[in-house]
Design a protein around this motif. Sequence first.
Motif, PDB file in Angstrom:
ATOM      1  N   PRO A   1       0.684  -0.685  -0.469  1.00  8.74           N
ATOM      2  CA  PRO A   1      -0.007   0.116   0.343  1.00  8.74           C
ATOM      3  C   PRO A   1       0.668   1.469   0.295  1.00  8.74           C
ATOM      4  CG  PRO A   1       0.184  -0.821   2.117  1.00  8.74           C
ATOM      5  CD  PRO A   1       0.437  -2.116   1.232  1.00  8.74           C
ATOM      6  N   TRP A   2       2.017   1.440   0.408  1.00  9.69           N
ATOM      7  CA  TRP A   2       3.078   2.465   0.638  1.00  9.69           C
ATOM      8  C   TRP A   2       4.632   1.663  -0.040  1.00  9.69           C
ATOM      9  CZ3 TRP A   2       7.306   4.950   1.692  1.00  9.69           C
ATOM     10  CH2 TRP A   2       7.408   5.844   2.182  1.00  9.69           C
ATOM     11  N   PRO A   3       4.953   2.308  -1.325  1.00  6.43           N
ATOM     12  CA  PRO A   3       3.301   4.647  -1.246  1.00  6.43           C
ATOM     13  C   PRO A   3       2.821   4.477  -1.888  1.00  6.43           C
ATOM     14  CG  PRO A   3       6.448   4.281  -2.214  1.00  6.43           C
ATOM     15  CD  PRO A   3       5.954   3.370  -1.480  1.00  6.43           C
ATOM     16  N   GLY A   4       2.993   3.311  -2.898  1.00  7.76           N
ATOM     17  CA  GLY A   4       1.296   3.737  -3.898  1.00  7.76           C
ATOM     18  C   GLY A   4       2.179   4.606  -5.199  1.00  7.76           C
ATOM     19  N   SER A   5       1.628   3.380  -6.376  1.00 10.54           N
ATOM     20  CA  SER A   5       3.021   3.963  -7.719  1.00 10.54           C
ATOM     21  C   SER A   5       1.819   5.560  -8.163  1.00 10.54           C
ATOM     22  CB  SER A   5       3.083   3.332  -8.548  1.00 10.54           C
ATOM     23  OG  SER A   5       4.146   2.060  -8.217  1.00 10.54           O
ATOM     24  N   TYR A   6       2.366   5.701  -8.699  1.00  6.42           N
ATOM     25  CA  TYR A   6       0.859   6.723  -9.217  1.00  6.42           C
ATOM     26  C   TYR A   6       1.666   7.502 -10.180  1.00  6.42           C
ATOM     27  CZ  TYR A   6       3.980  11.118  -7.904  1.00  6.42           C
ATOM     28  OH  TYR A   6       5.022  11.761  -7.505  1.00  6.42           O
ATOM     29  N   THR A   7       0.750   8.192 -11.534  1.00  8.37           N
ATOM     30  CA  THR A   7       1.112   9.391 -12.897  1.00  8.37           C
ATOM     31  C   THR A   7       0.594  10.513 -12.962  1.00  8.37           C
ATOM     32  OG1 THR A   7       1.738   8.955 -14.764  1.00  8.37           O
ATOM     33  CG2 THR A   7       0.132   8.073 -14.183  1.00  8.37           C
TER      34      THR A   7
ATOM     35  N   HIS B   1     -16.706   9.303 -13.248  1.00  8.99           N
ATOM     36  CA  HIS B   1     -16.116   9.487 -11.456  1.00  8.99           C
ATOM     37  C   HIS B   1     -14.666   9.912 -12.083  1.00  8.99           C
ATOM     38  CE1 HIS B   1     -18.216   6.111 -10.236  1.00  8.99           C
ATOM     39  NE2 HIS B   1     -17.553   6.389  -8.813  1.00  8.99           N
ATOM     40  N   GLY B   2     -14.497  11.446 -11.940  1.00  9.42           N
ATOM     41  CA  GLY B   2     -13.278  12.495 -11.646  1.00  9.42           C
ATOM     42  C   GLY B   2     -13.294  12.728 -12.739  1.00  9.42           C
TER      43      GLY B   2
ATOM     44  N   LEU C   1      -3.157  11.208 -10.371  1.00  5.57           N
ATOM     45  CA  LEU C   1      -3.390   9.193 -10.539  1.00  5.57           C
ATOM     46  C   LEU C   1      -3.031   8.258 -10.514  1.00  5.57           C
ATOM     47  CD1 LEU C   1      -6.403   8.150 -12.186  1.00  5.57           C
ATOM     48  CD2 LEU C   1      -5.016   7.304 -14.504  1.00  5.57           C
ATOM     49  N   LYS C   2      -3.430   7.755  -8.634  1.00  7.46           N
ATOM     50  CA  LYS C   2      -3.197   6.720  -8.145  1.00  7.46           C
ATOM     51  C   LYS C   2      -2.865   5.239  -9.071  1.00  7.46           C
ATOM     52  CE  LYS C   2      -1.817   5.856  -3.641  1.00  7.46           C
ATOM     53  NZ  LYS C   2      -1.907   5.640  -1.525  1.00  7.46           N
ATOM     54  N   ILE C   3      -2.036   4.682  -9.182  1.00  6.12           N
ATOM     55  CA  ILE C   3      -2.303   3.464  -9.433  1.00  6.12           C
ATOM     56  C   ILE C   3      -2.176   2.535  -8.628  1.00  6.12           C
ATOM     57  CG2 ILE C   3      -1.927   1.589 -11.101  1.00  6.12           C
ATOM     58  CD1 ILE C   3      -0.320   4.460 -12.811  1.00  6.12           C
ATOM     59  N   GLY C   4      -3.412   1.201  -8.632  1.00  7.94           N
ATOM     60  CA  GLY C   4      -3.491   0.088  -7.323  1.00  7.94           C
ATOM     61  C   GLY C   4      -3.092  -1.202  -7.654  1.00  7.94           C
ATOM     62  N   GLY C   5      -3.559  -1.021  -9.534  1.00  9.33           N
ATOM     63  CA  GLY C   5      -3.261  -2.095 -10.186  1.00  9.33           C
ATOM     64  C   GLY C   5      -3.343  -2.456 -11.508  1.00  9.33           C
ATOM     65  N   ALA C   6      -2.120  -3.202 -12.165  1.00  8.41           N
ATOM     66  CA  ALA C   6      -2.341  -3.181 -13.543  1.00  8.41           C
ATOM     67  C   ALA C   6      -1.457  -4.735 -14.139  1.00  8.41           C
ATOM     68  CB  ALA C   6      -0.474  -2.806 -13.827  1.00  8.41           C
TER      69      ALA C   6
ATOM     70  N   ALA D   1      -7.371   1.947 -10.071  1.00  5.20           N
ATOM     71  CA  ALA D   1      -6.891   3.841  -9.689  1.00  5.20           C
ATOM     72  C   ALA D   1      -7.825   4.562  -9.031  1.00  5.20           C
ATOM     73  CB  ALA D   1      -6.321   4.411 -11.301  1.00  5.20           C
ATOM     74  N   GLN D   2      -7.376   5.528  -8.535  1.00  3.40           N
ATOM     75  CA  GLN D   2      -8.041   6.818  -8.133  1.00  3.40           C
ATOM     76  C   GLN D   2      -7.271   8.605  -8.231  1.00  3.40           C
ATOM     77  OE1 GLN D   2      -7.056   5.515  -3.907  1.00  3.40           O
ATOM     78  NE2 GLN D   2      -7.303   7.594  -2.950  1.00  3.40           N
ATOM     79  N   TRP D   3      -8.229   8.630  -8.578  1.00  7.95           N
ATOM     80  CA  TRP D   3      -8.325  10.355  -8.775  1.00  7.95           C
ATOM     81  C   TRP D   3      -8.263  10.722  -6.667  1.00  7.95           C
ATOM     82  CZ3 TRP D   3      -6.870  11.501 -13.062  1.00  7.95           C
ATOM     83  CH2 TRP D   3      -8.111  11.018 -13.650  1.00  7.95           C
ATOM     84  N   PRO D   4      -7.253  11.686  -6.162  1.00  7.70           N
ATOM     85  CA  PRO D   4      -7.479  12.590  -5.525  1.00  7.70           C
ATOM     86  C   PRO D   4      -8.562  12.696  -4.815  1.00  7.70           C
ATOM     87  CG  PRO D   4      -6.064  14.132  -7.129  1.00  7.70           C
ATOM     88  CD  PRO D   4      -6.971  12.658  -7.765  1.00  7.70           C
ATOM     89  N   GLY D   5      -8.541  12.219  -4.269  1.00  9.30           N
ATOM     90  CA  GLY D   5      -9.984  12.311  -2.427  1.00  9.30           C
ATOM     91  C   GLY D   5     -10.497  12.244  -2.757  1.00  9.30           C
TER      92      GLY D   5
END
Length: 342
Positions: free
Chosen positions: A228-234, A316-317, A242-247, A299-303
């Motif tokens: 879970p940390w630091p969590g990849s993002y682009t 979503h976003g 954009l935080k990436i939680g799976g690929a 993936a996850q948008w801020p907030g």
Amino acid sequence: MNILFAGTPAFAAFILSSLLSSPYRPIAVLTQPDRPAGRGRKPQVSDVKALATCHQINIHQPERIDPVTLELITAYQPDLVIVVAYGLILPPSFLAIPRFGCLNLHASLLPRWRGAAPIQRAIAAGDQQTGITLMQMDKGLDTGPILASRQLSLSDLSTSQTVHDQLAELASELLLDTLPLWPNSPPTPHPQPAEGAVYAHKLRNEEAMINWLLNATTLERQIRAFIPWPGSYTLLADGTRLKIGGAKIHQPPTGFTTQTKIMPGTILAITSDGLLVSTGGDPSCSPHSSANGLYITQAQWPGGRMLPMHDLLNGHGKALAVGECFTSASAINNAANGSVKI
């Protein structure tokens, strides 16, 4: 036996919990001082301290191992000190206090991945297995002789979180299976082999930013390693994260080739598998193709919440479109080098 326990994070707390429900309940605990955390920067207790408090065990939180701490530990007359991710270097003067020395449970198969981040580094490197090592501590960093170990196979679905939880259970089992050997017939320590030593450097926040110039295999492993940390993002061109939680890796069909030059980080397609993004060259590819792509599946948008890519793109976003290009610090710095074929 008089046993002391030294540890700080959740991994250590899981093992302490197993000791508390065994005949080897520690008489005192050492853990890191409370540290500011979160947006409010309020002091936060460690997982080990929280657990020890619930069980009314003596807790000590020295900033450093100084003469006062050494005197304190000596007064307990410990037979063993069990150390799990404590976070302070224990000098020889400390290691000499317990009757049978200090034991360390380390989350790798030593001598591979000595250091602070063995789980994450093993996954990022594509290791097929990892494990737990019970070691007699010496003055070096994870260099002491090995007393026992247990192996754990890694898969293409392993993340740092899943491996963390599996190794915590494995470490607890190994410790409780081994402790009955003291004091009469402790295991024979075996020096670590000279070959195969690798250092697992501490994770840095800046490592979390995806560098699309890297190959798809490397990036997919990094994403799993940083959950879970630091969590990849682009980043989008406007700076939105954009935080990436799976690929998963996109394998081009056999014989596929193209002369089109596409910048790494470009969205190639939006499918039921996710968001297909171009990456840098991959030496493991078929000789008929010069690079794999990478599907972003979660993936996850801020907030927002971490969502499957299909759900994220449905209202979503921000909207994403084919041809849009993600960026990264490395991509920006190396833009002058041109794009790569896919």
